[in-house]
Design a protein around this motif. Sequence first.
Motif, PDB file in Angstrom:
ATOM      1  N   GLN A 125       0.863  -1.191   0.000  1.00  0.00           N
ATOM      2  CA  GLN A 125       0.000   0.000   0.000  1.00  0.00           C
ATOM      3  C   GLN A 125       0.893   1.232   0.000  1.00  0.00           C
ATOM      4  OE1 GLN A 125      -1.967   1.719   3.594  1.00  0.00           O
ATOM      5  NE2 GLN A 125      -3.866   1.114   2.568  1.00  0.00           N
ATOM      6  N   ILE A 126       0.630   2.145  -0.936  1.00  0.00           N
ATOM      7  CA  ILE A 126       1.395   3.387  -0.999  1.00  0.00           C
ATOM      8  C   ILE A 126       0.427   4.555  -0.910  1.00  0.00           C
ATOM      9  CG2 ILE A 126       3.277   2.374  -2.341  1.00  0.00           C
ATOM     10  CD1 ILE A 126       2.118   3.668  -4.826  1.00  0.00           C
ATOM     11  N   VAL A 127       0.893   5.616  -0.267  1.00  0.00           N
ATOM     12  CA  VAL A 127       0.114   6.841  -0.105  1.00  0.00           C
ATOM     13  C   VAL A 127       0.973   7.990  -0.621  1.00  0.00           C
ATOM     14  CG1 VAL A 127      -1.077   8.381   1.479  1.00  0.00           C
ATOM     15  CG2 VAL A 127      -1.109   5.913   1.885  1.00  0.00           C
ATOM     16  N   ALA A 128       0.519   8.633  -1.689  1.00  0.00           N
ATOM     17  CA  ALA A 128       1.198   9.810  -2.244  1.00  0.00           C
ATOM     18  C   ALA A 128       0.431  11.052  -1.806  1.00  0.00           C
ATOM     19  CB  ALA A 128       1.274   9.732  -3.766  1.00  0.00           C
ATOM     20  N   GLU A 129       1.161  11.992  -1.210  1.00  0.00           N
ATOM     21  CA  GLU A 129       0.518  13.197  -0.672  1.00  0.00           C
ATOM     22  C   GLU A 129       1.208  14.428  -1.228  1.00  0.00           C
ATOM     23  OE1 GLU A 129      -0.571  15.367   3.605  1.00  0.00           O
ATOM     24  OE2 GLU A 129       0.575  13.487   3.567  1.00  0.00           O
ATOM     25  N   LEU A 130       0.429  15.304  -1.818  1.00  0.00           N
ATOM     26  CA  LEU A 130       0.910  16.589  -2.316  1.00  0.00           C
ATOM     27  C   LEU A 130       0.556  17.655  -1.284  1.00  0.00           C
ATOM     28  CD1 LEU A 130       2.168  18.083  -4.817  1.00  0.00           C
ATOM     29  CD2 LEU A 130      -0.180  18.531  -5.531  1.00  0.00           C
ATOM     30  N   GLN A 131       1.575  18.262  -0.685  1.00  0.00           N
ATOM     31  CA  GLN A 131       1.366  19.228   0.392  1.00  0.00           C
ATOM     32  C   GLN A 131       1.388  20.638  -0.190  1.00  0.00           C
ATOM     33  OE1 GLN A 131       4.377  18.399   3.329  1.00  0.00           O
ATOM     34  NE2 GLN A 131       3.483  16.426   3.885  1.00  0.00           N
ATOM     35  N   THR A 132       0.226  21.285  -0.165  1.00  0.00           N
ATOM     36  CA  THR A 132       0.091  22.630  -0.750  1.00  0.00           C
ATOM     37  C   THR A 132      -0.551  23.599   0.219  1.00  0.00           C
ATOM     38  OG1 THR A 132      -2.067  22.040  -1.690  1.00  0.00           O
ATOM     39  CG2 THR A 132      -0.133  21.661  -3.064  1.00  0.00           C
ATOM     40  N   ASN A 133      -0.550  23.281   1.509  1.00  0.00           N
ATOM     41  CA  ASN A 133      -1.277  24.135   2.458  1.00  0.00           C
ATOM     42  C   ASN A 133      -0.631  25.500   2.638  1.00  0.00           C
ATOM     43  OD1 ASN A 133       0.964  23.034   3.608  1.00  0.00           O
ATOM     44  ND2 ASN A 133       0.024  22.545   5.569  1.00  0.00           N
ATOM     45  N   TYR A 134       0.592  25.688   2.172  1.00  0.00           N
ATOM     46  CA  TYR A 134       1.254  26.978   2.308  1.00  0.00           C
ATOM     47  C   TYR A 134       1.207  27.779   1.005  1.00  0.00           C
ATOM     48  CZ  TYR A 134       4.768  23.825   0.414  1.00  0.00           C
ATOM     49  OH  TYR A 134       5.424  22.886  -0.334  1.00  0.00           O
ATOM     50  N   ILE A 135       0.481  27.283   0.011  1.00  0.00           N
ATOM     51  CA  ILE A 135       0.323  27.994  -1.269  1.00  0.00           C
ATOM     52  C   ILE A 135      -1.032  28.675  -1.256  1.00  0.00           C
ATOM     53  CG2 ILE A 135       0.192  27.767  -3.760  1.00  0.00           C
ATOM     54  CD1 ILE A 135       2.948  27.232  -2.678  1.00  0.00           C
ATOM     55  N   GLY A 136      -1.019  30.003  -1.332  1.00  0.00           N
ATOM     56  CA  GLY A 136      -2.278  30.746  -1.409  1.00  0.00           C
ATOM     57  C   GLY A 136      -3.188  30.421  -0.252  1.00  0.00           C
ATOM     58  N   LYS A 137      -4.434  30.050  -0.567  1.00  0.00           N
ATOM     59  CA  LYS A 137      -5.414  29.685   0.449  1.00  0.00           C
ATOM     60  C   LYS A 137      -5.515  28.160   0.539  1.00  0.00           C
ATOM     61  CE  LYS A 137      -8.710  32.243  -1.387  1.00  0.00           C
ATOM     62  NZ  LYS A 137      -8.017  33.070  -2.392  1.00  0.00           N
ATOM     63  N   GLY A 138      -4.398  27.511   0.820  1.00  0.00           N
ATOM     64  CA  GLY A 138      -4.401  26.068   1.011  1.00  0.00           C
ATOM     65  C   GLY A 138      -3.949  25.297  -0.205  1.00  0.00           C
ATOM     66  N   CYS A 139      -4.110  25.838  -1.388  1.00  0.00           N
ATOM     67  CA  CYS A 139      -3.601  25.242  -2.624  1.00  0.00           C
ATOM     68  C   CYS A 139      -3.727  26.293  -3.708  1.00  0.00           C
ATOM     69  CB  CYS A 139      -4.358  23.952  -2.983  1.00  0.00           C
ATOM     70  SG  CYS A 139      -6.043  24.231  -3.557  1.00  0.00           S
ATOM     71  N   ASP A 140      -3.323  25.925  -4.908  1.00  0.00           N
ATOM     72  CA  ASP A 140      -3.365  26.890  -6.008  1.00  0.00           C
ATOM     73  C   ASP A 140      -4.782  26.955  -6.555  1.00  0.00           C
ATOM     74  OD1 ASP A 140      -2.250  28.820  -7.499  1.00  0.00           O
ATOM     75  OD2 ASP A 140      -1.086  27.514  -8.814  1.00  0.00           O
ATOM     76  N   ARG A 141      -5.471  28.046  -6.237  1.00  0.00           N
ATOM     77  CA  ARG A 141      -6.824  28.279  -6.729  1.00  0.00           C
ATOM     78  C   ARG A 141      -6.820  29.516  -7.610  1.00  0.00           C
ATOM     79  NH1 ARG A 141      -7.637  26.433  -1.362  1.00  0.00           N
ATOM     80  NH2 ARG A 141      -9.107  24.698  -1.233  1.00  0.00           N
ATOM     81  N   GLU A 142      -7.904  29.672  -8.346  1.00  0.00           N
ATOM     82  CA  GLU A 142      -8.039  30.870  -9.155  1.00  0.00           C
ATOM     83  C   GLU A 142      -8.090  32.096  -8.247  1.00  0.00           C
ATOM     84  OE1 GLU A 142      -7.576  31.050 -12.101  1.00  0.00           O
ATOM     85  OE2 GLU A 142      -8.163  29.215 -13.117  1.00  0.00           O
ATOM     86  N   THR A 143      -7.377  33.129  -8.653  1.00  0.00           N
ATOM     87  CA  THR A 143      -7.301  34.336  -7.826  1.00  0.00           C
ATOM     88  C   THR A 143      -8.144  35.464  -8.397  1.00  0.00           C
ATOM     89  OG1 THR A 143      -5.285  34.953  -9.017  1.00  0.00           O
ATOM     90  CG2 THR A 143      -5.025  33.764  -6.952  1.00  0.00           C
ATOM     91  N   TYR A 144      -9.204  35.109  -9.101  1.00  0.00           N
ATOM     92  CA  TYR A 144     -10.136  36.135  -9.534  1.00  0.00           C
ATOM     93  C   TYR A 144     -10.879  36.689  -8.325  1.00  0.00           C
ATOM     94  CZ  TYR A 144      -9.414  34.486 -14.318  1.00  0.00           C
ATOM     95  OH  TYR A 144      -8.855  34.157 -15.529  1.00  0.00           O
ATOM     96  N   SER A 145     -11.557  37.802  -8.544  1.00  0.00           N
ATOM     97  CA  SER A 145     -12.376  38.356  -7.479  1.00  0.00           C
ATOM     98  C   SER A 145     -13.504  37.388  -7.147  1.00  0.00           C
ATOM     99  CB  SER A 145     -12.948  39.713  -7.904  1.00  0.00           C
ATOM    100  OG  SER A 145     -13.852  39.537  -8.987  1.00  0.00           O
ATOM    101  N   GLU A 146     -14.043  37.553  -5.963  1.00  0.00           N
ATOM    102  CA  GLU A 146     -15.083  36.629  -5.524  1.00  0.00           C
ATOM    103  C   GLU A 146     -16.305  36.691  -6.435  1.00  0.00           C
ATOM    104  OE1 GLU A 146     -16.453  33.547  -3.272  1.00  0.00           O
ATOM    105  OE2 GLU A 146     -14.462  34.473  -3.346  1.00  0.00           O
ATOM    106  N   LYS A 147     -16.639  37.855  -6.923  1.00  0.00           N
ATOM    107  CA  LYS A 147     -17.766  37.965  -7.835  1.00  0.00           C
ATOM    108  C   LYS A 147     -17.509  37.172  -9.113  1.00  0.00           C
ATOM    109  CE  LYS A 147     -19.598  42.460  -6.379  1.00  0.00           C
ATOM    110  NZ  LYS A 147     -19.918  43.841  -6.820  1.00  0.00           N
TER     111      LYS A 147
END
Length: 955
Positions: A296-318
Amino acid sequence: MLPGRLCWVPLLLALGVGSGSGGGGDSRQRRLLAAKVNKHKPWIETSYHGVITENNDTVILDPPLVALDKDAPVPFAGEICAFKIHGQELPFEAVVLNKTSGEGRLRAKSPIDCELQKEYTFIIQAYDCGAGPHETAWKKSHKAVVHIQVKDVNEFAPTFKEPAYKAVVTEGKIYDSILQVEAIDEDCSPQYSQICNYEIVTTDVPFAIDRNGNIRNTEKLSYDKQHQYEILVTAYDCGQKPAAQDTLVQVDVKPVCKPGWQDWTKRIEYQPGSGSMPLFPSIHLETCDGAVSSLQIVAELQTNYIGKGCDRETYSEKSLQKLCGASSGIIDLLPSPSAATNWTAGLLVDSSEMIFKFDGRQGAKIPDGIVPKNLTDQFTITMWMKHGPSPGVRAEKETILCNSDKTEMNRHHYALYVHNCRLVFLLRKDFDQADTFRPAEFHWKLDQICDKEWHYYVINVEFPVVTLYMDGATYEPYLVTNDWPIHPSHIAMQLTVGACWQGGEVTKPRFAQFFHGSLASLTIRPGKMESQKVISCLQACKEGLDINSLESLGQGIKYHFNPSQSILVMEGDDIGHINRALQKVSYINSRQFPTAGVRRLKVSSKVQCFGEDVCISIPEVDAYVMVLQAIEPRITLRGTDHFWRPAAQFESARGVTLFPDIKIVSTFAKTEAPGDVKTTAPKSEVLEEMLHNLDFCDILVIGGDLDPRQECLELNHSELHQRHLDATNSTAGYSIYGVGSMSRYEQVLHHIHYRNWHPASLEARHFRIKCSELNGRYTSNEFNLEVSVLHEDRVSNKEHVNHLIVQPPFLQSVYHPESRSSIQHSSVVPSIATVVIIISVCMLVFVVAMGVYRVRIAHQHFIQETEAAKESEMDWDDSALTITVNPMEKHEGPGHGEDETEGEEEEEAEEEMSSSSGSDDSEEEEEEEGMGRGRHGQNGARQAQLEWDDSTLPY
């Protein structure tokens, strides 16, 4: 010496030695006297022990060298005159220091070297001075043995027997002795010739050495960590003199078979726009022939320090809400600071993703009219929040959103706050909405509230039911408290973010209950609730793990992703299938402009063997994905930046179109290497066009806001809705927003109109456009537009300027100073003057063309009749026209073509035609004009003579 010599005179008298005459008798008496005086031998010790330091000449004897004689104090007989050393080529000599006392000294005649001889033994005797100064019958003492030991000096440094040493060790073992180094010293004494200590000179190495030169390792060595060690070792003799040169010890680490993943790279570079990129294309598991039953293998990508937890679109909320299909009506409470949304200008901002930091001392007032005063029974609050434990034992409330009385009282109508790592939502109904005991406070206790990580919160209110969604999962409140409705009053309310406004019950209104943490995308939507699909879309990551070609994994592989695709679990019982499956695991980032930086990647493994729970331990794979910087676009706005329009057009129903020809172009610089590889020419940059979206364009009014009583900016909302864009209008300008292509924004900008109902007092209006991608991460140039008004009383002046700027493409801009007065008396309408000028020019061109045509026909007819004169100079006489060709034109260089002189020929023909039709000048004047034209043709570099076609010319 004088007293000693006088003391034996009475002795001679007592023996009957007188001073009588007779020489022979005196001589016998002296001999008899001498024999009676020197009766004893000198005496010395039987043995002596001495020490001499090498490279020194003084020997220290024990006992000291002293000879005694019983004949003393008789002169000569009782004195010591010499010490004699018996031996061959001895480097010593003995000298008498005092004859009377018999003191002597032993010294070296030449340098003594301990390394050549450590000790000496020889015989020494003492001699007295005999009976007199001329006597040779000295008496000598017995023989004494002298033993001298040479004292060593530490003049030699230790040297190693070998210039370098080499050893091979197996990783993972502790050795008592890996190898032994040995040094020697050429000094003679044990103190200086023995090696008392060894020392490792190289620092920070896992090795130690003892006094005998044995080297051992202090920790288990790893082949993966370091294949080879090179250390320097020195030696010290017992006099603490170090070796003249250190020796090199090379230790090679030999790997052993150990379970683990092989052939993977720690750093994995990801180029934006690469799509799905394999992370471990060559990885395989080494089990060292272990009988593995399952893995059993578990691959984990740690992105909690990128932006708001991961790379999300940075458009305005609207814009994000619109992309995810959310219903309209969202109100962004933490927008990007601008002229229309300036309440966030004083807040601390982290990076370009509009993350607001609250340090417990700041709050923002939302202006009146942004949010309705009374929310309905249905509304939604969304936000991104990162929050840690509150300081202190009993922490105060930390307000996220608060709607309280602005003055007089301190009632909270609705609020969202954190208290002791609990999220609390307060909603107090008014008496006109309810008059019974109703739910008022909703509490959620979650570990994520204080874990200092980004989480997405959605609070759906369908009173009296309130539901919390965190990272897409649903949570019901663990505690709901009831309260009475708020009594009605006419007190205005103040909505705040980051703190709560305390307007009453205090001396001075102020902020209180400050928030400590980070917030982003805080919105409220009155009257509607969000669906689960929209919530999942809003918090979805744009990066994660992926598997290429799932169909090729095989039937024996089971896999599972978490919702954000940051964790992948795979199970199987065949090592080969597991290897191929892990080789297909990839990283994907769907953003066109992803956030650059490191994403840590860990792969942990759990192996089970036959008959055992866990058989071998496999080290964790610790790698990272380096997302490279995306190519930054250069957004450029181009178009007409200054024009005039009549005042009547400003007053019309459509007004003036501001940006009829505006273009939005985005380019990036691409470096191209020179074609020749061997050349050293610098690389050139080429601009290439790229396509991407925009999220807003702001049209600002420069030089004062619009006056709603007489002017406005207009845009048909159907143009926006057709292109899925929105807009807000104010006296400061127009703001178009929404994620859309650049062509969509161009089309919308083409339909913006400016109207002014009273343009009489208006000279010009200035506007400025600036567009953005990714909520201001990439911005365009500032495109400035000036629109001027043409008034009737000053239309002639403006008309002239307008013609200079916008002219027909076939007219050249020529300025005639004398034409200004004539234009001032022309028609008021600019188009009439333009038509008159065009017609005049066309008539002039027609007359010139006809004249040239007639001249050419006449010339052809003349040539047919006089062929003999064709190769000589051309001389054609007519009643109406005389042309003289400059004979120098024959000698023009052949480099000039006919095309270069065609315009000059037509110009000359035009001049001749005008002279022939306008007046009957004399032949001499025509010849002078012809000569002048010939010179002009020479300057124009004609190629050949003029040829005239006069076959149809009537005479």
